[in-house]
Design a protein around this motif. Structure first.
Motif, PDB file in Angstrom:
ATOM      1  N   GLN A 174      -2.194   7.763  10.249  1.00  0.00           N
ATOM      2  CA  GLN A 174      -3.485   8.205   9.685  1.00  0.00           C
ATOM      3  C   GLN A 174      -4.654   7.547  10.404  1.00  0.00           C
ATOM      4  O   GLN A 174      -5.633   8.191  10.774  1.00  0.00           O
ATOM      5  CB  GLN A 174      -3.579   7.784   8.217  1.00  0.00           C
ATOM      6  CG  GLN A 174      -2.891   8.696   7.233  1.00  0.00           C
ATOM      7  CD  GLN A 174      -3.216   8.242   5.802  1.00  0.00           C
ATOM      8  OE1 GLN A 174      -4.271   7.696   5.521  1.00  0.00           O
ATOM      9  NE2 GLN A 174      -2.290   8.470   4.893  1.00  0.00           N
ATOM     10  N   GLU A 216       4.016  -0.249   8.671  1.00  0.00           N
ATOM     11  CA  GLU A 216       3.338   0.815   7.924  1.00  0.00           C
ATOM     12  C   GLU A 216       3.083   2.006   8.843  1.00  0.00           C
ATOM     13  O   GLU A 216       1.939   2.340   9.152  1.00  0.00           O
ATOM     14  CB  GLU A 216       1.997   0.306   7.356  1.00  0.00           C
ATOM     15  CG  GLU A 216       2.105  -0.919   6.472  1.00  0.00           C
ATOM     16  CD  GLU A 216       2.979  -0.671   5.249  1.00  0.00           C
ATOM     17  OE1 GLU A 216       3.036   0.489   4.778  1.00  0.00           O
ATOM     18  OE2 GLU A 216       3.604  -1.620   4.767  1.00  0.00           O
ATOM     19  N   LYS A 254      -1.735   4.086   1.762  1.00  0.00           N
ATOM     20  CA  LYS A 254      -1.987   5.529   1.787  1.00  0.00           C
ATOM     21  C   LYS A 254      -3.486   5.851   1.776  1.00  0.00           C
ATOM     22  O   LYS A 254      -3.911   6.863   2.328  1.00  0.00           O
ATOM     23  CB  LYS A 254      -1.317   6.148   0.550  1.00  0.00           C
ATOM     24  CG  LYS A 254      -0.869   7.569   0.772  1.00  0.00           C
ATOM     25  CD  LYS A 254       0.002   8.038  -0.361  1.00  0.00           C
ATOM     26  CE  LYS A 254      -0.797   8.982  -1.231  1.00  0.00           C
ATOM     27  NZ  LYS A 254      -0.262   9.176  -2.556  1.00  0.00           N
ATOM     28  N   ASN A 255      -4.265   4.985   1.135  1.00  0.00           N
ATOM     29  CA  ASN A 255      -5.675   5.338   0.901  1.00  0.00           C
ATOM     30  C   ASN A 255      -6.699   4.753   1.858  1.00  0.00           C
ATOM     31  O   ASN A 255      -7.830   5.218   1.900  1.00  0.00           O
ATOM     32  CB  ASN A 255      -6.087   4.875  -0.503  1.00  0.00           C
ATOM     33  CG  ASN A 255      -5.497   5.780  -1.553  1.00  0.00           C
ATOM     34  OD1 ASN A 255      -5.398   6.981  -1.339  1.00  0.00           O
ATOM     35  ND2 ASN A 255      -5.087   5.209  -2.665  1.00  0.00           N
ATOM     36  N   GLU A 259       3.080   5.163   8.451  1.00  0.00           N
ATOM     37  CA  GLU A 259       2.207   6.239   7.960  1.00  0.00           C
ATOM     38  C   GLU A 259       0.740   5.839   8.018  1.00  0.00           C
ATOM     39  O   GLU A 259      -0.131   6.645   8.355  1.00  0.00           O
ATOM     40  CB  GLU A 259       2.577   6.615   6.526  1.00  0.00           C
ATOM     41  CG  GLU A 259       3.751   7.564   6.484  1.00  0.00           C
ATOM     42  CD  GLU A 259       4.264   7.763   5.074  1.00  0.00           C
ATOM     43  OE1 GLU A 259       3.437   7.881   4.151  1.00  0.00           O
ATOM     44  OE2 GLU A 259       5.504   7.782   4.918  1.00  0.00           O
ATOM     45  N   MET A 260       0.498   4.576   7.698  1.00  0.00           N
ATOM     46  CA  MET A 260      -0.889   4.103   7.755  1.00  0.00           C
ATOM     47  C   MET A 260      -1.354   4.144   9.215  1.00  0.00           C
ATOM     48  O   MET A 260      -2.481   4.538   9.503  1.00  0.00           O
ATOM     49  CB  MET A 260      -1.023   2.689   7.179  1.00  0.00           C
ATOM     50  CG  MET A 260      -2.436   2.162   7.206  1.00  0.00           C
ATOM     51  SD  MET A 260      -2.727   0.833   6.013  1.00  0.00           S
ATOM     52  CE  MET A 260      -2.458  -0.598   7.027  1.00  0.00           C
ATOM     53  N   GLN A 287       1.829   0.160  -1.425  1.00  0.00           N
ATOM     54  CA  GLN A 287       2.005   1.533  -0.908  1.00  0.00           C
ATOM     55  C   GLN A 287       0.746   2.370  -1.110  1.00  0.00           C
ATOM     56  O   GLN A 287       0.337   3.126  -0.227  1.00  0.00           O
ATOM     57  CB  GLN A 287       3.169   2.228  -1.624  1.00  0.00           C
ATOM     58  CG  GLN A 287       4.517   1.743  -1.152  1.00  0.00           C
ATOM     59  CD  GLN A 287       5.636   2.109  -2.131  1.00  0.00           C
ATOM     60  OE1 GLN A 287       5.384   2.646  -3.217  1.00  0.00           O
ATOM     61  NE2 GLN A 287       6.860   1.806  -1.753  1.00  0.00           N
ATOM     62  N   ILE A 288       0.136   2.217  -2.280  1.00  0.00           N
ATOM     63  CA  ILE A 288      -1.059   3.032  -2.560  1.00  0.00           C
ATOM     64  C   ILE A 288      -2.220   2.594  -1.661  1.00  0.00           C
ATOM     65  O   ILE A 288      -2.952   3.426  -1.138  1.00  0.00           O
ATOM     66  CB  ILE A 288      -1.422   2.977  -4.062  1.00  0.00           C
ATOM     67  CG1 ILE A 288      -0.250   3.509  -4.889  1.00  0.00           C
ATOM     68  CG2 ILE A 288      -2.679   3.791  -4.333  1.00  0.00           C
ATOM     69  CD1 ILE A 288      -0.431   3.371  -6.388  1.00  0.00           C
ATOM     70  N   GLN A 311      -6.276   1.618  -8.852  1.00  0.00           N
ATOM     71  CA  GLN A 311      -4.926   2.128  -9.097  1.00  0.00           C
ATOM     72  C   GLN A 311      -4.506   2.000 -10.557  1.00  0.00           C
ATOM     73  O   GLN A 311      -3.332   2.202 -10.873  1.00  0.00           O
ATOM     74  CB  GLN A 311      -3.909   1.343  -8.270  1.00  0.00           C
ATOM     75  CG  GLN A 311      -4.198   1.261  -6.792  1.00  0.00           C
ATOM     76  CD  GLN A 311      -3.145   0.408  -6.087  1.00  0.00           C
ATOM     77  OE1 GLN A 311      -2.222  -0.110  -6.700  1.00  0.00           O
ATOM     78  NE2 GLN A 311      -3.288   0.260  -4.790  1.00  0.00           N
TER      79      GLN A 311
END
Ligand code: KG4
Ligand code: ZN
Length: 392
Positions: free
Chosen positions: A105, A99, A60-61, A101-102, A56-57, A39
């Protein structure tokens, strides 16, 4: 044994899968896959790592990194019928409650792939930034539930030690490594963006911290000095590069910076005074020229290295050390390596270990190596808590 490792202690997310075999104190490791998301670019404008952003990154990844890691290891197989039950998905949703969103995914991936043939999941539990650590730990716990795979908690600093001890074997094969017990007592000098430590290893896999920084870590000081000279985070490599240019070009050495705690009767370090001295110096020059920047970088590098070498030498002599291990991001500096290697030559038959350059800074392989040398001891998920100041 096959292990998957997840490292998110700071600003890099590293995942790796290895297969290993252990005979006595010798571990033979084959790296099946290794992925990294750095990052550094995202934190450039903050001049250091911004914890909330790091977290956060990572969140997301991680799922896409996992897909890449499984694919590279030939462990990615799709299926039309989900192998993860609705009940398990609910449990995972609770683990990743914070989390969403995590979770979305990851759940999306889990229902479409087969359980990979993996025996343990190694996860960094500290030291590091707790918000960042929690993301990796939550992700690992979710996978552990989905696939019924036990968790192996790992200390990030032991990862740096294992990375240095990992010897490519055969030499030309970048995927095969052997880690053997070095001659003991061994001393590990761990120098990174967050740590400056001298660790004594009297018995294999038992560590005792005998020295550490009282304020800034050495890498932090390099990064701050770089920032004062106008270079983006992480500027440590830039300082090393300018310092070596100053040496090659034989530039004068008009500046003098302090060597904090050089002569103190302990194995501790202090780098905040050195950083402040760089600030005062830069402010007095106002706008340093390219030449002056090289001269300052060289003096800074000389000062930091002189302290590292002196304290390491004191520790070697006080503890009759037979092996020196140098690791952590700052050990990527060729000049630091060369000076510490030179120090070991002063002693008969002393062994010297540094990681290959790609293993010096944070990565997933170092975590999986640390798990492998312990033969992947497992711990219940509820006992694995992010511990920012975990020590070796
Ligand atoms: O071990 P690491 O990747 O992350 C932490 O756990 O902290 O270390 C990163 C640190 C940064 O401060 C970076 O500037 C420094 O290592 N670093 C260097 C060099 N390469 C990385 N410092 C001096 N010279 C280098 N060549
Ligand atoms: Zn590190």
């Amino acid at each position: 044994m096959k292990i998957l490792a997840i490292e998110t202690s700071f600003d890099e997310a590293g995942l790796a899968i290895v297969e290993y075999e252990q005979k006595g104190t010798t571990t033979t490791i084959e790296v099946l896959s290794d992925t990294l998301f750095s990052q550094a670019k995202e934190h450039e404008e903050y001049g250091g790592v911004y914890p909330t952003l790091a977290k956060q990154i990572h969140a997301k990844n991680l799922t896409s990194l996992l897909t890449r890691t499984l694919t590279e290891a030939h462990l990615y197989t799709t299926t039309d019928t989900s192998e993860v039950s609705g009940e398990k998905l609910l449990e995972i949703q609770t683990i990743l409650e914070r989390e969403p969103e995590m979770y979305a995914q990851l759940a999306g991936l889990l229902v479409t792939i087969r359980r990979p043939d993996i025996d343990a999941i190694a996860i960094t539990r500290g030291p590091g930034l707790e918000p960042a650590l929690w993301i990796g730990i939550g992700f690992a716990k979710a996978l552990s539930v989905a696939w019924d795979i036990p968790l192996t908690p790992v200390n990030h600093m032991e990862g740096h030690v294992a990375a240095a001890l990992a010897v490519q074997s055969p030499k030309e094969n970048r995927k095969k490594f052997i880690i053997e017990q070095p001659k003991l007592p061994a001393l590990a000098l761990l120098i990174s963006g967050a740590h400056t430590e001298l660790i004594l290893v009297k018995d294999w896999l038992h560590y005792k911290k005998i020295g550490s920084t009282r304020d800034d870590a050495i890498g932090e000081a390099y990064d701050k000095a770089a920032r004062l000279l106008g270079f983006p985070y992480p500027g440590g490599p830039k300082i090393s590069q300018l310092a070596s240019e100053a040496r090659e070009e034989n530039l004068d050495q008009p500046y003098s910076l302090p060597r904090p705690m050089l002569t103190t009767d302990d194995f501790d370090f202090s780098f905040s005074g050195l950083k402040t001295a760089v600030r005062t110096l830069v402010e007095s020059i106002e706008t340093p020229t390219e030449i002056q920047k090289k001269q300052i970088a060289r003096e800074f590098d000389d000062a930091a290295i002189e302290v590292l070498v002196r304290k390491t030498k004191n520790a070697i002599e006080a503890h009759a050390v037979q092996t020196l291990i140098v690791s952590g991001g700052v050990s990527a500096s060729a000049h630091i390596r060369a000076n510490l290697e030179k120090l070991t030559k002063e002693y008969e038959d002393m062994s010297f270990y540094v990681p290959s350059l790609d293993l010096a800074t944070d990565n997933g392989r170092m975590i999986v190596f640390a798990a492998a040398i312990h033969n992947s001891p497992t711990a219940p998920a509820e006992d694995i808590l992010a511990t920012g100041n975990l020590s070796l």
